[in-house]
Motif scaffolding. Sequence first.
Motif, mmCIF file in Angstrom:
data_model
loop_
_atom_site.group_PDB
_atom_site.id
_atom_site.type_symbol
_atom_site.label_atom_id
_atom_site.label_comp_id
_atom_site.label_asym_id
_atom_site.label_seq_id
_atom_site.Cartn_x
_atom_site.Cartn_y
_atom_site.Cartn_z
ATOM 1 N N LEU A 64 0.815 -1.206 0.000
ATOM 2 C CA LEU A 64 0.000 0.000 0.000
ATOM 3 C C LEU A 64 0.853 1.263 0.000
ATOM 4 C CD1 LEU A 64 -3.037 0.661 0.040
ATOM 5 C CD2 LEU A 64 -2.894 0.824 2.513
ATOM 6 N N HIS A 65 2.016 1.187 0.649
ATOM 7 C CA HIS A 65 2.939 2.328 0.698
ATOM 8 C C HIS A 65 4.104 2.125 -0.277
ATOM 9 C CE1 HIS A 65 0.802 2.678 4.563
ATOM 10 N NE2 HIS A 65 1.019 3.973 4.442
ATOM 11 N N GLY A 66 3.815 1.456 -1.385
ATOM 12 C CA GLY A 66 4.861 1.109 -2.342
ATOM 13 C C GLY A 66 5.684 2.297 -2.803
ATOM 14 N N ALA A 67 5.037 3.432 -3.014
ATOM 15 C CA ALA A 67 5.766 4.613 -3.499
ATOM 16 C C ALA A 67 6.800 5.077 -2.475
ATOM 17 C CB ALA A 67 4.782 5.739 -3.813
ATOM 18 N N GLU A 68 6.438 5.073 -1.187
ATOM 19 C CA GLU A 68 7.377 5.479 -0.139
ATOM 20 C C GLU A 68 8.506 4.453 0.008
ATOM 21 O OE1 GLU A 68 5.392 7.018 3.530
ATOM 22 O OE2 GLU A 68 3.590 6.425 2.444
ATOM 23 N N VAL A 69 8.165 3.180 -0.156
ATOM 24 C CA VAL A 69 9.186 2.139 -0.049
ATOM 25 C C VAL A 69 10.213 2.300 -1.165
ATOM 26 C CG1 VAL A 69 9.618 -0.339 -0.059
ATOM 27 C CG2 VAL A 69 7.573 0.554 1.061
ATOM 28 N N VAL A 70 9.729 2.540 -2.380
ATOM 29 C CA VAL A 70 10.641 2.734 -3.513
ATOM 30 C C VAL A 70 11.521 3.961 -3.280
ATOM 31 C CG1 VAL A 70 10.728 3.340 -5.966
ATOM 32 C CG2 VAL A 70 9.183 1.538 -5.190
ATOM 33 N N GLU A 71 10.963 4.998 -2.677
ATOM 34 C CA GLU A 71 11.757 6.196 -2.373
ATOM 35 C C GLU A 71 12.873 5.849 -1.376
ATOM 36 O OE1 GLU A 71 12.884 10.125 -2.812
ATOM 37 O OE2 GLU A 71 11.384 8.984 -3.929
ATOM 38 N N MET A 72 12.568 4.991 -0.401
ATOM 39 C CA MET A 72 13.581 4.566 0.563
ATOM 40 C C MET A 72 14.705 3.793 -0.130
ATOM 41 S SD MET A 72 14.542 4.519 3.794
ATOM 42 C CE MET A 72 13.114 4.766 4.881
ATOM 43 N N MET A 73 14.376 3.133 -1.238
ATOM 44 C CA MET A 73 15.397 2.365 -1.957
ATOM 45 C C MET A 73 16.495 3.270 -2.516
ATOM 46 S SD MET A 73 13.189 -0.576 -3.927
ATOM 47 C CE MET A 73 12.250 -1.798 -3.002
ATOM 48 N N ARG A 74 16.210 4.562 -2.697
ATOM 49 C CA ARG A 74 17.251 5.499 -3.135
ATOM 50 C C ARG A 74 18.329 5.641 -2.056
ATOM 51 N NH1 ARG A 74 15.692 10.791 -4.035
ATOM 52 N NH2 ARG A 74 17.433 11.010 -5.476
ATOM 53 N N VAL A 75 17.911 5.591 -0.790
ATOM 54 C CA VAL A 75 18.877 5.613 0.310
ATOM 55 C C VAL A 75 19.746 4.363 0.251
ATOM 56 C CG1 VAL A 75 19.150 5.700 2.815
ATOM 57 C CG2 VAL A 75 17.265 6.945 1.719
ATOM 58 N N VAL A 76 19.104 3.216 -0.055
ATOM 59 C CA VAL A 76 19.842 1.952 -0.166
ATOM 60 C C VAL A 76 20.917 2.060 -1.238
ATOM 61 C CG1 VAL A 76 19.652 -0.478 -0.794
ATOM 62 C CG2 VAL A 76 17.922 0.564 0.675
ATOM 63 N N VAL A 77 20.553 2.592 -2.396
ATOM 64 C CA VAL A 77 21.507 2.733 -3.499
ATOM 65 C C VAL A 77 22.714 3.550 -3.059
ATOM 66 C CG1 VAL A 77 21.859 3.686 -5.812
ATOM 67 C CG2 VAL A 77 19.740 2.496 -5.274
ATOM 68 N N TRP A 78 22.476 4.624 -2.359
ATOM 69 C CA TRP A 78 23.568 5.491 -1.892
ATOM 70 C C TRP A 78 24.499 4.726 -0.958
ATOM 71 C CZ3 TRP A 78 22.733 10.908 0.856
ATOM 72 C CH2 TRP A 78 23.890 11.662 0.676
ATOM 73 N N CYS A 79 23.920 3.924 -0.061
ATOM 74 C CA CYS A 79 24.736 3.175 0.903
ATOM 75 C C CYS A 79 25.504 2.030 0.249
ATOM 76 C CB CYS A 79 23.845 2.615 2.012
ATOM 77 S SG CYS A 79 23.103 3.869 3.068
ATOM 78 N N LEU A 80 25.049 1.559 -0.918
ATOM 79 C CA LEU A 80 25.682 0.413 -1.573
ATOM 80 C C LEU A 80 26.693 0.804 -2.645
ATOM 81 C CD1 LEU A 80 22.642 -2.028 -2.044
ATOM 82 C CD2 LEU A 80 24.379 -2.059 -0.256
ATOM 83 N N GLN A 81 27.074 2.053 -2.706
ATOM 84 C CA GLN A 81 28.052 2.478 -3.702
ATOM 85 C C GLN A 81 29.340 1.654 -3.593
ATOM 86 O OE1 GLN A 81 27.412 5.233 -6.217
ATOM 87 N NE2 GLN A 81 25.598 4.127 -5.506
ATOM 88 N N SER A 82 29.815 1.161 -4.730
ATOM 89 C CA SER A 82 31.021 0.325 -4.730
ATOM 90 C C SER A 82 32.236 1.093 -4.225
ATOM 91 C CB SER A 82 31.278 -0.202 -6.149
ATOM 92 O OG SER A 82 30.185 -0.965 -6.591
ATOM 93 N N ASP A 83 32.314 2.361 -4.574
ATOM 94 C CA ASP A 83 33.379 3.233 -4.076
ATOM 95 C C ASP A 83 32.966 3.745 -2.699
ATOM 96 O OD1 ASP A 83 35.240 5.169 -3.494
ATOM 97 O OD2 ASP A 83 35.055 6.224 -5.412
ATOM 98 N N PHE A 84 33.651 3.284 -1.640
ATOM 99 C CA PHE A 84 33.201 3.613 -0.283
ATOM 100 C C PHE A 84 33.212 5.114 -0.021
ATOM 101 C CE2 PHE A 84 37.805 3.117 0.291
ATOM 102 C CZ PHE A 84 38.124 4.206 1.093
ATOM 103 N N SER A 85 34.064 5.856 -0.721
ATOM 104 C CA SER A 85 34.131 7.297 -0.485
ATOM 105 C C SER A 85 32.853 8.002 -0.931
ATOM 106 C CB SER A 85 35.338 7.896 -1.214
ATOM 107 O OG SER A 85 35.192 7.782 -2.624
#
Length: 849
Positions: A767-788
């Motif tokens: 039901l809150h799919g749009a907000e969940v997908v928005e949170m996935m942008r935070v995930v992408v940032w944290c998973l950057q291959s370059d730790f810097s």
Amino acid sequence: MDQQRSLCWATVLLVFTSLTYVYPTIYLVNAHHQPVVDYPIANLSTSWPNSPSSSDLSDGSFVFSPILLRGSIGAGFGCGFYCNVIYTNSACLFCNDTYTYSACLFAVVIIYNPYVEENYTQFNLELVWSANRNHPVKRNATLELTQDGDLILADANGTSVWSTNTVGGENSVSGLNLTEEGNLVLFARNKSTVWQSFDHPTDSLLLGQKLVPGQKLTARASESNWSQGLYSLAIHGDGLFAYVESNPPQSYYKSSLEGNSYVEFENGSFNREVVPLASTHISQFMRLEDDGQLKVYGWRGGHWEVVLELMTSGFSECGHPMVCGKYSKCTNSQCSCLDETSSNETTDLGCSLVTPISCNYSEYHTLLELNNTSYFNLYTQDTFGYLDEKTELEDCKKSCLANCSCKAVLFSYDWGLGYGTLQGCLLLSEVFSLINNEGGLRKIYVFLKVQKYPTAQYPSPTDSPQNKPRHVTFILGSSLGASFVVFFMIACCLFLFKKKQESEDLDEFSIIQVPGMPTRFSYEALRDMTSNFNNKLGEGGFGSVFQGTLGDGTKVAVKLLNGFCQVKKSFFAEVETIGSIHQVNLVRLIGFCAQKSHKLLVYEYMPNGSLDKWIFQRNQELILGWQSRRKIIMDIAKGLAYLHEECRQKIFHLDIKPQNILLDENFNAKISDFGLSKLIDKDQSQVVTTMRGTPGYLAPEWLSSIITEKVDVYSFGVVVLEMLCGRKNLDRSQPEEDMHLLSLFKRKVEEERLIDIVDKNNDEMQLHGAEVVEMMRVVVWCLQSDFSKRPSMSLVVKVLEGSVDVENNLDYNFINPVIPRTIAGAGHQEGAIGAASTLLFPSALSGPR
């Protein structure tokens, strides 16, 4: 009262008569002397934004922004944006700034004002058709009727979600019309129909609507989840069938058409079934419910009520496909799991196999015959052309073993589908409710596929003369290897025992010197407070955890460290790390015991256990909604930010995973298990250390052994992704291409289909799919291959609080590194499995492709 009525509808009327994109509104008086408000037609080259308006109608849970309306004061049809909303000011439901949209459909609804003589602010809105049920849009989405005659729905970011694809053709579209029957029609200049919503039903039928071959009703997933669910209703051959959406489809109801090629919902009947008469087209509709039942609803006494339940004839008490759920057995309406093949817990979703079927180990598949067992509603079962009438029983079983998607076999010498005696074999890819057939007159053979790895009790099902040499080699090799391991372990134990005797006094002295030390307990005291270690809570990285009670009645969790190689290091790391720090999102260390060979740690008790059981286990009683998960994500982020930036020394946790996140009675999350943590000085930016942690959560830079606090940021990203998707980062029950969550995540990013991986087993998450997908942008940032390029945890906290935006231009080539050597702390079962599985996929070295 008449003045109130006129004022309300005059407001709605004023809004729409002022719009230039519709034909003039028709304002008439019907036979009951009620004003009729119609604005049912729209021209080409018109767009409608999904934004709050004074014309919005609400029923308290949903808000409807009308585009076209057809009806009278008390009731009518409308098409427009139908949104699930969150109210921030219940005192003013129609103020534009008092609610936010969480998910919206372009839909047709029935509109009733049940309090027409009293109140005009509360309406009854009944959803009867939608265009984008599987892909809800957000606020500021747009519906456009283009100059070319295409009706297009685009989300707020411009992504096309749905279209009628009506550009071109012999008859070009001239306009859009909402008919008196609730049919949304794109019409040509000669008034002929180019496209209509009646040809694309969702889960409902309106009076006058037909269901023809090639069309179907599909129930919603749940009452609060609009997306397509498990059950469908369609015409097949000479019958109207209700069936489960599986491969092959499995029907549970059939009604003969008796010569007709379609069924029509008429006033007073449906496929020869007598239906109570309706007063108007808008006072009755039919819906296939999320439990698979077909019900007719009528408007009675100011509300909708069920006036008829169809598909009730011929049902036995155990005849519904999900009466007990998957892999479960129904006996006189009582449900149970199959002891041989499933867990002991029966839930609303049924049971699950103890050992999931793995296509990678198909040589260990075998078929287990279920005696005195039949399948749901088999007497009216239609096989949709999947029944093999020529196959013998043994060939039928072999076919299932050769097909990994096959989960069970049904075979009968008297199938009895209404065509006389018929022998047949049916392979099932999904196993729904089974039925106790003890004493049944009809013999049905039911075989369940199970995974049996070769052991002394369960030899490989592929044993044969040509395979025996391979098995002999395997057994000899295993025996020699086991002997070597035993010899090595004995030698290691003797060596360690000697070293332990030499250093025990030093250990006792050193532990006293740790500053800020918590309470020191004797081993005997801890044994008493845990009732001799009887109440076991679970397994930690280096030991077992038991529940205990202090003298003042306070409940505690006592961790008993065991093993040899890492116990001492783990104990010192744990005590030194959290012995003198206190933060609300870190589990508090109350005390310890360092008495001879006994090493124990005493923590505050966390009654809701670890996070993993709440997001991975499919138990209806263990469900975390979106708001709870978002709060837990924030708690973890704050805990890590404290460790990295607010302590005397920087603390790298180095083993962030759901098993190390504990939940208190209010579901506040706290980080635990600091056995692998590393303390470094504030002025150090990085440290060289041996690899430690759990496969699947390890950042790519571990391969160089030079790490920073950003390894915790990476692990945090993996954990958050698991929470959003409701599955483990490595799930062998998934198809091979979806087994690794990071690979699936990257693929869905490229396809712009992230909504597909939102936890499908949780209605609130959907039901809150749009907000969940928005949170996935935070995930992408944290998973950057370059730790810097990863954010600090304090920056993540600010993003979650809404004060900072996620950085743009992120790299989506996530790396899930292969760990080629032993990992400290990963020697327990889960870590070992993770490491082995990673090595099976060398492509992970360069990230998902």
